[in-house]
Structure formats: C-alpha cells, structure tokens
Write a protein that holds these residues in place. Structure first.
Motif, mmCIF file in Angstrom:
data_model
loop_
_atom_site.group_PDB
_atom_site.id
_atom_site.type_symbol
_atom_site.label_atom_id
_atom_site.label_comp_id
_atom_site.label_asym_id
_atom_site.label_seq_id
_atom_site.Cartn_x
_atom_site.Cartn_y
_atom_site.Cartn_z
ATOM 1 N N TYR A 114 0.151 14.699 7.167
ATOM 2 C CA TYR A 114 -0.443 13.541 6.199
ATOM 3 C C TYR A 114 0.771 13.290 5.285
ATOM 4 O O TYR A 114 1.484 14.147 4.748
ATOM 5 N N TYR A 117 -10.610 9.715 5.613
ATOM 6 C CA TYR A 117 -10.557 9.446 4.105
ATOM 7 C C TYR A 117 -12.183 9.226 3.756
ATOM 8 O O TYR A 117 -12.551 8.470 3.790
ATOM 9 N N ASP A 130 1.003 -1.418 0.064
ATOM 10 C CA ASP A 130 0.097 -0.194 -0.160
ATOM 11 C C ASP A 130 0.886 1.314 0.059
ATOM 12 O O ASP A 130 2.091 1.262 0.690
ATOM 13 N N TYR A 171 -8.965 17.835 -1.150
ATOM 14 C CA TYR A 171 -10.379 17.280 -1.767
ATOM 15 C C TYR A 171 -11.563 18.528 -1.057
ATOM 16 O O TYR A 171 -12.533 18.055 -1.213
HETATM 17 P P1 P6P Z 1 -4.535 10.458 -1.840
HETATM 18 C C1 P6P Z 1 -1.883 5.336 -1.392
HETATM 19 O O1 P6P Z 1 -2.192 5.247 -2.813
HETATM 20 C C2 P6P Z 1 -3.354 5.115 -0.877
HETATM 21 O O2 P6P Z 1 -4.026 3.996 -1.426
HETATM 22 C C3 P6P Z 1 -3.212 5.100 0.846
HETATM 23 O O3 P6P Z 1 -1.890 4.567 1.258
HETATM 24 C C4 P6P Z 1 -3.184 6.465 1.151
HETATM 25 O O4 P6P Z 1 -3.573 6.833 2.314
HETATM 26 C C5 P6P Z 1 -4.152 7.019 -0.065
HETATM 27 O O5 P6P Z 1 -3.939 6.378 -1.138
HETATM 28 C C6 P6P Z 1 -3.643 8.503 -0.312
HETATM 29 O O6 P6P Z 1 -4.844 8.975 -1.228
HETATM 30 O O7 P6P Z 1 -5.984 10.730 -2.613
HETATM 31 O O8 P6P Z 1 -4.429 11.411 -0.579
HETATM 32 O O9 P6P Z 1 -3.441 10.548 -2.820
#
Ligand code: P6P
Length: 340
Positions: free
Chosen positions: A244, A264, A118, A214
């Motif tokens: 973040y 999120y 991830d 966002y």
């Molecule tokens: P955004 C990484 O791609 C992920 O899946 C997570 O590890 C992370 O919290 C999130 O997406 C970040 O998303 O939209 O902030 O770039």
C-alpha cells in the motif's frame, strides 16, 4: 520505417486507421492531455528545487488542503484542454462546479473530467503521484455549452480514460475501448513513446492494497476478507502480500502490471465515509474502464463501477479493483457469501 519510434501521436493515428469511425478529436484531446502531462511532469520533478512544494493555503470542495502543485496541475489541465475546441465542458476534482469552455472558443462534442494530481499529500515526500482523466461524448442536444447532464454519465459511456503516473519515469496509460496501452515519456526529446502495448492484468495476483488502519471501522464482511487474505494457506498462495503506497495511481499501476487487488471500502469512522473516500467520476470510473479493458474487474462490492449512474460531480464510492478473480473473492466476503 515500420520499426520507427512509435510515439503517442503516431499510435493514435494508427488506431484511427483501424477504426474509421474514430474522428480526429481523440488525437487532439489526447495531445492536449499529453502536453499538460509533460508540463506537470517537469514541475513535479523540479518540485524540490523551486518554491512549488507545500500547501497552497486553500482547500478543495472536500475540505482537503490543496498543495501548490494541485492548484498548478489543475490550472495547466484546464488551460491545455479549454482552447482545443473539442470540449463543451469540463469538471475537476479540485473545482466545485462544472468548468465552462471560454466563450471565444468553438464548442466541441466531448466533455472531460479529471483529477489533476491524485495523491498530492505524497508530493513533499517524493512518492509517485498521478493525473487521472475520462472523456465522454456530450449527450445534450445542440452545440452550445455543455451541461451537468453531460458530465453525470455512467462510466460505461466513457469513450476514453487514462492516467499519467509521475514516478521513476512518467508514463501515460490510456484506453479508448480497444485495449490498454502505456507510453513512457522520453525527456530527451519530450515524447511519450509506446512501451507497454495491450496491457493485460493477470486474472489472479498475490497482492492486496488497503489502508488497514481503518480495520476497526469496517463492516464484518470486509474484516473477514482481510482475515482470509492474511491467513497462511499454501494451497492457494496465501498469505497475500500487503502493498500500500497510499497514492491511488501508483497502487493501481503496480497491480495492473503485476496482478492484485486495491480496496477502498466504506467505513464507519464518520458519516461521510460510509461510501469510502474515492470519487466516482475522477478516480473510480476511469480506472474501472482501464481495468476492464485489461481483463480485470471493478466494483463497489456489489455493483459494477461502470454501471453506477452518478447523482453529483463529487460523489464517492467504495472501490474494489484489479485482477478479476481477486475482486470476485473480495465481493463474496463483502456480500456475506463467504467466511474466512
Ligand atoms: P488513505 C490520496 O489522497 C488518495 O486520494 C488516493 O490517491 C489514495 O489511494 C487514497 O487517497 C489514500 O487514502 O485514507 O489511505 O490515506
């Protein structure tokens, strides 16, 4: 000898002595995951030196480009888990369908779902990334191949969940429902050694973790929460600190140890983001099991994450996870029960 180094294997055996009903299956499964983590860790840490950075030229089921390490980590986990004889099926964020166990391998009583790497968009810039996993007992009868029903269980049915964070050190953090325990990889002899026994998340923190770009796409309640969090009010420790990383395991791990909330939410940027970006099976459920075992809370803004019955392998969910009081404040704003 009692103060001898407490490796992951030794700790699991100690735990099994405490819970006689536990079978040796966890030892085998966690050992397979630990082996995969060591292999992935070695290649993540070597990534800048050999040709394993960059994109694989393929996309996953979400249409997201797959990094070479994404594909590599997925392959390592599948191979490490498939032959242990403890599983009857697997599922991965990087694979569209159920991953069957090879015919020549005896079927086990468990299933494992995982996000092999991830945060992989951060690999090439040397930001911490992670592996997330979750284990269930099969629910379908017999001892044949596992079915989709075995994988689509609500999170409260998990028997084990954990993550590996590949950061300044490589750590494996897991729970089997009797507390949360962290192990740090000692590369000098390749063992995960107990470093954080019985982790508890502070009931309230000073950190909020969210991608504020966002903001304009959020519902009113979420915008109200962020306005509240940023407003100076020394009487209750505001403003909160914004932290973040953009790598879920790294953001979650920091908040687990220090306290705080990761958010999120869904947004209106596009129809497929109404339930946010994160996946229920591979991200929200395992981290929700861990955070509850550490005394925290995880919800989709309205419901306990672990109570959500999955409809499909790749469904997304809004995720509010961390210190209990922080999550409850965010829920009150999101449900319109509180205004800034
Ligand atoms: P955004 C990484 O791609 C992920 O899946 C997570 O590890 C992370 O919290 C999130 O997406 C970040 O998303 O939209 O902030 O770039």
């Amino acid at each position: 000898m009692s103060n001898f180094v407490r490796t992951l294997n030794r700790f699991i055996i100690e735990q099994e002595r405490l819970y006689p009903e536990a079978t040796g299956a966890f030892t085998a499964l966690l050992s397979d995951i630990a082996l995969a983590a060591k292999i992935i860790s070695y290649h993540v840490n070597k990534a800048g030196l050999v040709d394993i950075l960059g994109q694989a030229g393929t996309t996953n089921v979400y249409g997201e480009e797959q990094a070479k390490l994404d594909v590599f980590a997925n392959d390592v986990l599948v191979r490490s888990l498939a032959y242990g004889g403890k599983l009857c099926a697997m599922a991965s964020e990087e694979s569209e369908d159920l991953i069957p166990i090879p015919d020549e391998v005896p079927m086990g009583k468990y299933v494992c779902v995982f996000d092999p790497l991830d945060g992989s968009s951060n690999i090439d810039v040397n930001v911490s990334i992670g592996t997330i996993f979750s284990i269930f007992r099969r629910v379908t009868p017999g001892d044949g191949p596992g079915q989709l029903e075995d994988l689509l269980q609500p999170g409260y049915a998990q028997v084990c969940a954990g993550y590996v964070i590949y950061g300044s050190s490589t750590m494996l953090v897991y729970t089997t429902g009797t507390g949360v325990h962290g192990f740090t990889l000692d590369p000098s002899y390749g063992e995960f050694v107990l470093s954080h026994e019985n982790i508890k998340i502070p009931s309230k923190g000073k950190i909020y973790s969210v991608n504020e770009s966002y903001y304009d796409y959020w519902d009113e309640g979420m915008r109200n929460y962020i306005r509240w969090a940023k407003k100076a009010d020394p009487s209750d420790g505001r403003p909160l600190n914004s932290r973040y990383i953009g790598s879920l395991v790294a953001d979650f791990h920091r908040n687990l140890l220090k306290g705080g909330i990761f958010l999120y939410p869904g947004d209106n940027k596009s129809p497929d983001r109404r339930k946010g970006k994160l996946r229920l099976l591979y991200e929200a459920n395992p981290l929700a099991f861990i955070v509850e075992q550490a005394g925290g809370k995880a919800s989709d803004g309205y419901r306990r994450i672990l109570d959500i019955k999955p409809d499909s392998l790749h469904q997304r969910t809004p995720l509010f996870i961390g210190s209990r009081e922080d999550v409850e404040i965010a829920e009150a704003f999101i449900q319109g029960k509180r205004k800034p």
